[in-house]
Design a protein around this motif. Structure first.
Motif, PDB file in Angstrom:
ATOM      1  N   ALA A   3       0.824  -1.209   0.000  1.00  0.00           N
ATOM      2  CA  ALA A   3       0.000   0.000   0.000  1.00  0.00           C
ATOM      3  C   ALA A   3       0.856   1.256   0.000  1.00  0.00           C
ATOM      4  CB  ALA A   3      -0.925  -0.006   1.218  1.00  0.00           C
ATOM      5  N   SER A   4       2.033   1.184   0.614  1.00  0.00           N
ATOM      6  CA  SER A   4       2.921   2.348   0.673  1.00  0.00           C
ATOM      7  C   SER A   4       3.567   2.661  -0.670  1.00  0.00           C
ATOM      8  CB  SER A   4       4.028   2.098   1.702  1.00  0.00           C
ATOM      9  OG  SER A   4       5.017   1.204   1.187  1.00  0.00           O
ATOM     10  N   GLY A   5       3.575   1.660  -1.575  1.00  0.00           N
ATOM     11  CA  GLY A   5       4.259   1.821  -2.854  1.00  0.00           C
ATOM     12  C   GLY A   5       5.691   1.339  -2.833  1.00  0.00           C
ATOM     13  N   ALA A   6       6.172   0.837  -1.676  1.00  0.00           N
ATOM     14  CA  ALA A   6       7.562   0.391  -1.571  1.00  0.00           C
ATOM     15  C   ALA A   6       7.806  -0.928  -2.280  1.00  0.00           C
ATOM     16  CB  ALA A   6       7.964   0.266  -0.097  1.00  0.00           C
ATOM     17  N   MET A   7       6.748  -1.649  -2.634  1.00  0.00           N
ATOM     18  CA  MET A   7       6.903  -2.842  -3.457  1.00  0.00           C
ATOM     19  C   MET A   7       5.629  -3.066  -4.258  1.00  0.00           C
ATOM     20  SD  MET A   7       6.979  -5.761  -0.500  1.00  0.00           S
ATOM     21  CE  MET A   7       5.497  -6.648  -0.012  1.00  0.00           C
ATOM     22  N   LEU A   8       5.807  -3.688  -5.433  1.00  0.00           N
ATOM     23  CA  LEU A   8       4.669  -3.926  -6.311  1.00  0.00           C
ATOM     24  C   LEU A   8       3.849  -5.117  -5.856  1.00  0.00           C
ATOM     25  CD1 LEU A   8       6.251  -3.575  -9.874  1.00  0.00           C
ATOM     26  CD2 LEU A   8       4.899  -1.872  -8.645  1.00  0.00           C
ATOM     27  N   ASP A   9       4.533  -6.148  -5.352  1.00  0.00           N
ATOM     28  CA  ASP A   9       3.881  -7.404  -5.013  1.00  0.00           C
ATOM     29  C   ASP A   9       4.735  -8.123  -3.985  1.00  0.00           C
ATOM     30  OD1 ASP A   9       6.049  -8.604  -6.484  1.00  0.00           O
ATOM     31  OD2 ASP A   9       4.912  -8.297  -8.327  1.00  0.00           O
ATOM     32  N   GLU A  10       4.249  -9.281  -3.517  1.00  0.00           N
ATOM     33  CA  GLU A  10       4.958 -10.010  -2.470  1.00  0.00           C
ATOM     34  C   GLU A  10       6.331 -10.486  -2.939  1.00  0.00           C
ATOM     35  OE1 GLU A  10       4.176 -13.658   0.715  1.00  0.00           O
ATOM     36  OE2 GLU A  10       2.563 -12.958  -0.596  1.00  0.00           O
ATOM     37  N   GLY A  11       6.510 -10.674  -4.247  1.00  0.00           N
ATOM     38  CA  GLY A  11       7.810 -11.076  -4.760  1.00  0.00           C
ATOM     39  C   GLY A  11       8.899 -10.057  -4.523  1.00  0.00           C
ATOM     40  N   MET A  12       8.510  -8.811  -4.237  1.00  0.00           N
ATOM     41  CA  MET A  12       9.498  -7.762  -3.965  1.00  0.00           C
ATOM     42  C   MET A  12       9.781  -7.599  -2.474  1.00  0.00           C
ATOM     43  SD  MET A  12       8.831  -4.656  -6.660  1.00  0.00           S
ATOM     44  CE  MET A  12      10.290  -3.817  -6.018  1.00  0.00           C
ATOM     45  N   LEU A  13       9.378  -8.564  -1.667  1.00  0.00           N
ATOM     46  CA  LEU A  13       9.752  -8.564  -0.255  1.00  0.00           C
ATOM     47  C   LEU A  13      11.175  -9.118  -0.177  1.00  0.00           C
ATOM     48  CD1 LEU A  13       8.524  -7.991   2.606  1.00  0.00           C
ATOM     49  CD2 LEU A  13       8.221 -10.466   2.774  1.00  0.00           C
ATOM     50  N   TYR A  14      12.162  -8.221  -0.150  1.00  0.00           N
ATOM     51  CA  TYR A  14      13.562  -8.612  -0.275  1.00  0.00           C
ATOM     52  C   TYR A  14      14.281  -8.689   1.071  1.00  0.00           C
ATOM     53  CZ  TYR A  14      12.814  -7.482  -5.240  1.00  0.00           C
ATOM     54  OH  TYR A  14      12.347  -7.431  -6.529  1.00  0.00           O
ATOM     55  N   TRP A  15      13.546  -9.026   2.129  1.00  0.00           N
ATOM     56  CA  TRP A  15      14.209  -9.219   3.421  1.00  0.00           C
ATOM     57  C   TRP A  15      15.250 -10.330   3.305  1.00  0.00           C
ATOM     58  CZ3 TRP A  15       9.006  -9.470   6.560  1.00  0.00           C
ATOM     59  CH2 TRP A  15       8.461  -8.181   6.647  1.00  0.00           C
ATOM     60  N   TYR A  16      16.238 -10.298   4.187  1.00  0.00           N
ATOM     61  CA  TYR A  16      17.319 -11.287   4.128  1.00  0.00           C
ATOM     62  C   TYR A  16      16.844 -12.705   4.423  1.00  0.00           C
ATOM     63  CZ  TYR A  16      20.389  -7.227   3.949  1.00  0.00           C
ATOM     64  OH  TYR A  16      21.003  -6.048   3.597  1.00  0.00           O
ATOM     65  N   ALA A  17      15.699 -12.840   5.059  1.00  0.00           N
ATOM     66  CA  ALA A  17      15.026 -14.139   5.175  1.00  0.00           C
ATOM     67  C   ALA A  17      13.530 -13.863   5.152  1.00  0.00           C
ATOM     68  CB  ALA A  17      15.431 -14.870   6.450  1.00  0.00           C
ATOM     69  N   ARG A  18      12.797 -14.720   4.488  1.00  0.00           N
ATOM     70  CA  ARG A  18      11.357 -14.533   4.356  1.00  0.00           C
ATOM     71  C   ARG A  18      10.696 -15.892   4.199  1.00  0.00           C
ATOM     72  NH1 ARG A  18      11.047 -12.212  -1.926  1.00  0.00           N
ATOM     73  NH2 ARG A  18      11.365 -14.237  -2.950  1.00  0.00           N
ATOM     74  N   LEU A  19       9.392 -15.943   4.303  1.00  0.00           N
ATOM     75  CA  LEU A  19       8.645 -17.119   3.899  1.00  0.00           C
ATOM     76  C   LEU A  19       8.488 -17.070   2.385  1.00  0.00           C
ATOM     77  CD1 LEU A  19       5.764 -17.223   6.545  1.00  0.00           C
ATOM     78  CD2 LEU A  19       8.045 -18.225   6.692  1.00  0.00           C
ATOM     79  N   SER A  20       8.690 -18.197   1.731  1.00  0.00           N
ATOM     80  CA  SER A  20       8.444 -18.227   0.299  1.00  0.00           C
ATOM     81  C   SER A  20       6.974 -17.955   0.034  1.00  0.00           C
ATOM     82  CB  SER A  20       8.828 -19.594  -0.278  1.00  0.00           C
ATOM     83  OG  SER A  20       8.401 -19.689  -1.625  1.00  0.00           O
ATOM     84  N   ALA A  21       6.706 -17.164  -0.995  1.00  0.00           N
ATOM     85  CA  ALA A  21       5.323 -16.860  -1.360  1.00  0.00           C
ATOM     86  C   ALA A  21       4.648 -18.033  -2.051  1.00  0.00           C
ATOM     87  CB  ALA A  21       5.291 -15.636  -2.276  1.00  0.00           C
ATOM     88  N   ARG A  22       5.429 -19.039  -2.501  1.00  0.00           N
ATOM     89  CA  ARG A  22       4.860 -20.110  -3.319  1.00  0.00           C
ATOM     90  C   ARG A  22       5.081 -21.505  -2.758  1.00  0.00           C
ATOM     91  NH1 ARG A  22       6.963 -18.988  -9.308  1.00  0.00           N
ATOM     92  NH2 ARG A  22       5.241 -20.370  -9.838  1.00  0.00           N
ATOM     93  N   TYR A  23       6.034 -21.658  -1.842  1.00  0.00           N
ATOM     94  CA  TYR A  23       6.403 -22.986  -1.376  1.00  0.00           C
ATOM     95  C   TYR A  23       6.476 -23.018   0.148  1.00  0.00           C
ATOM     96  CZ  TYR A  23       7.806 -22.792  -6.222  1.00  0.00           C
ATOM     97  OH  TYR A  23       7.800 -22.588  -7.567  1.00  0.00           O
ATOM     98  N   PRO A  24       6.347 -24.186   0.776  1.00  0.00           N
ATOM     99  CA  PRO A  24       6.384 -24.276   2.242  1.00  0.00           C
ATOM    100  C   PRO A  24       7.816 -24.253   2.771  1.00  0.00           C
ATOM    101  CG  PRO A  24       6.036 -26.453   1.324  1.00  0.00           C
ATOM    102  CD  PRO A  24       6.040 -25.492   0.153  1.00  0.00           C
ATOM    103  N   THR A  25       8.471 -23.123   2.566  1.00  0.00           N
ATOM    104  CA  THR A  25       9.879 -22.997   2.938  1.00  0.00           C
ATOM    105  C   THR A  25      10.161 -21.638   3.574  1.00  0.00           C
ATOM    106  OG1 THR A  25      10.536 -22.052   0.789  1.00  0.00           O
ATOM    107  CG2 THR A  25      10.609 -24.457   0.995  1.00  0.00           C
ATOM    108  N   VAL A  26      11.247 -21.616   4.344  1.00  0.00           N
ATOM    109  CA  VAL A  26      11.930 -20.376   4.686  1.00  0.00           C
ATOM    110  C   VAL A  26      12.995 -20.160   3.623  1.00  0.00           C
ATOM    111  CG1 VAL A  26      13.616 -19.362   6.280  1.00  0.00           C
ATOM    112  CG2 VAL A  26      11.507 -20.361   7.167  1.00  0.00           C
TER     113      VAL A  26
END
Length: 386
Positions: free
Chosen positions: A224-247
């Motif tokens: 909502a802030s405009g800092a990313m277009l979609d969840e794929g742009m969540l570039y934290w150094y570790a994240r939950l995969s948006a598509r798979y059951p993984t860290v």
């Protein structure tokens, strides 16, 4: 900046059953590479030609990246390190052969070592939207990283694992450092890719998360802030995969050898497994301050393993190698349980004797090797000839 090809990193029912039966975690690797000219060391826009040369049996694991001088691979998920190495050997050598048939070379390096023109975006609508929104945040020839996926039992456990991962990731980042050179000069950093990458608004340490719901709320707020277009742009150094059951652990440079990549993957899996056990025992972990985490990651990018790292438990600087040894000791029970302890001991000693990719590049320069020769070495090392 892309998601892995559908089917490549999906865990099959058979693999999931074997992992559950043995109570082990699966893992996989994604690597991004630079494409350079066949003769000169500069990046070249040959990704389409290279993709056209990729053998059919490898295509599901190969895809575009953001710039036309980059390409990415994703291994199938694996239970054993031997299977992971075999998959990555096939991908690296197959892609290196395809690059050569297309008149270029495949190089595992964090960013372009040699001077050359900026390369253009891959012609995909999402990338054009990113350029329109964020401007020229990826100039040059591209930034190339390594991502390790480790399976998790559920998202709530995964979020708590992300919290516990935070103090350990700067040490793993130091071990991956492989981009000291840009434009033909030494930047003074072991990982200059890290510094270039941090210009994106959502790049950085994972914040401390209260729950999976909190995680999803942050994603929605960032979009909502405009800092990313979609969840794929969540570039934290570790994240939950948006598509798979993984860290997904994603703070490191792409590394020159498969030894380096396999070591990172094994340590990442053992660390996640150790932290899952802590979560089940009720552990919350220290809520390390965000500025201190940022400082620790800067230190890792600056020095790699050859200098000092920040011990986030004591807030003191210590030799980075000592911090890596501490991490290995901490996760050793899970290394042994997954059958990886012997391999990790061997690979750790190789890394100790040879140094990180950044150290090896600098050693070549110290011997009088020109930057073009460093790129030649990187290309040979990427395909396993060194």
């Amino acid at each position: 900046m892309t998601a892995a090809a559908e089917g490549t990193t999906t865990i099959s029912p058979e693999l999931a059953a074997r992992a559950e039966q043995r109570d082990l975690l699966t893992l996989g690797i994604e690597e991004e590479y630079l494409l350079v000219d066949a003769v000169e060391p500069r990046g070249v826009e040959t990704v389409e030609a290279v993709l056209a040369e990729v053998p059919e049996d490898l295509r599901s694991g190969v895809q575009h990246e953001y710039l036309r001088s980059q390409i990415e691979v994703a291994s199938p998920p694996q239970l054993e390190l031997t299977g992971l190495r075999e998959a990555m050997v096939r991908l690296r050598t197959g892609l290196a052969d395809a690059a050569e048939r297309a008149g270029s070379r495949l190089v595992a390096v964090g960013c372009g070592p040699a001077a050359g023109p900026n390369t253009r975006l891959v012609d995909e609508p999402r990338y054009h939207r990113m350029r329109e929104r964020f401007g020229d945040l990826s100039p040059g020839q591209g930034v190339c990283g390594t991502h390790v996926h480790v399976s998790i039992p559920d998202e709530e456990t995964g979020v708590r694992v992300l919290n516990l991962l935070r103090p350990w990731l700067p040490t793993l980042q130091a071990a991956t450092a492989n981009s000291p050179l840009v434009g033909g000069r030494d930047t003074g950093y072991a990982s200059w890719r890290s510094m270039m990458w941090e210009r994106w608004p959502t790049v950085g340490p994972t914040p401390f998360l209260r729950s999976h719901e909190h995680y999803l709320t942050l994603i929605a707020d960032l979009q909502a802030s405009g800092a990313m277009l979609d969840e794929g742009m969540l570039y934290w150094y570790a994240r939950l995969s948006a598509r798979y059951p993984t860290v997904e652990i994603r703070m490191g440079d792409v590394m020159p050898t498969l030894d380096d990549a396999i070591l990172l993957a094994a340590l990442a899996r053992a660390l996640v497994a150790t932290l899952i056990a802590e979560v089940r025992a009720g552990g919350e972990g220290p809520e390390v301050s965000y500025p201190l985490l940022t400082a620790a990651h800067w230190r890792a990018a600056k020095d790699g393993l050859e200098g000092l790292g920040l011990d986030l438990a004591t807030r003191e600087t210590r030799p980075a190698w000592r911090l890596l040894r501490q991490l290995v000791d901490y996760v050793r029970p899970e290394l042994e349980r997954h059958g990886d302890a012997e391999v990790v001991t061997e690979l750790l000693e190789r890394l100790r004797s040879r140094g990180t990719g950044a150290a090896r590049q600098r050693a070549l320069l110290a011997k009088g090797t020109p930057v073009a020769g460093v790129v030649d070495w990187l290309a040979r090392t990427t395909r396993g000839e060194m």
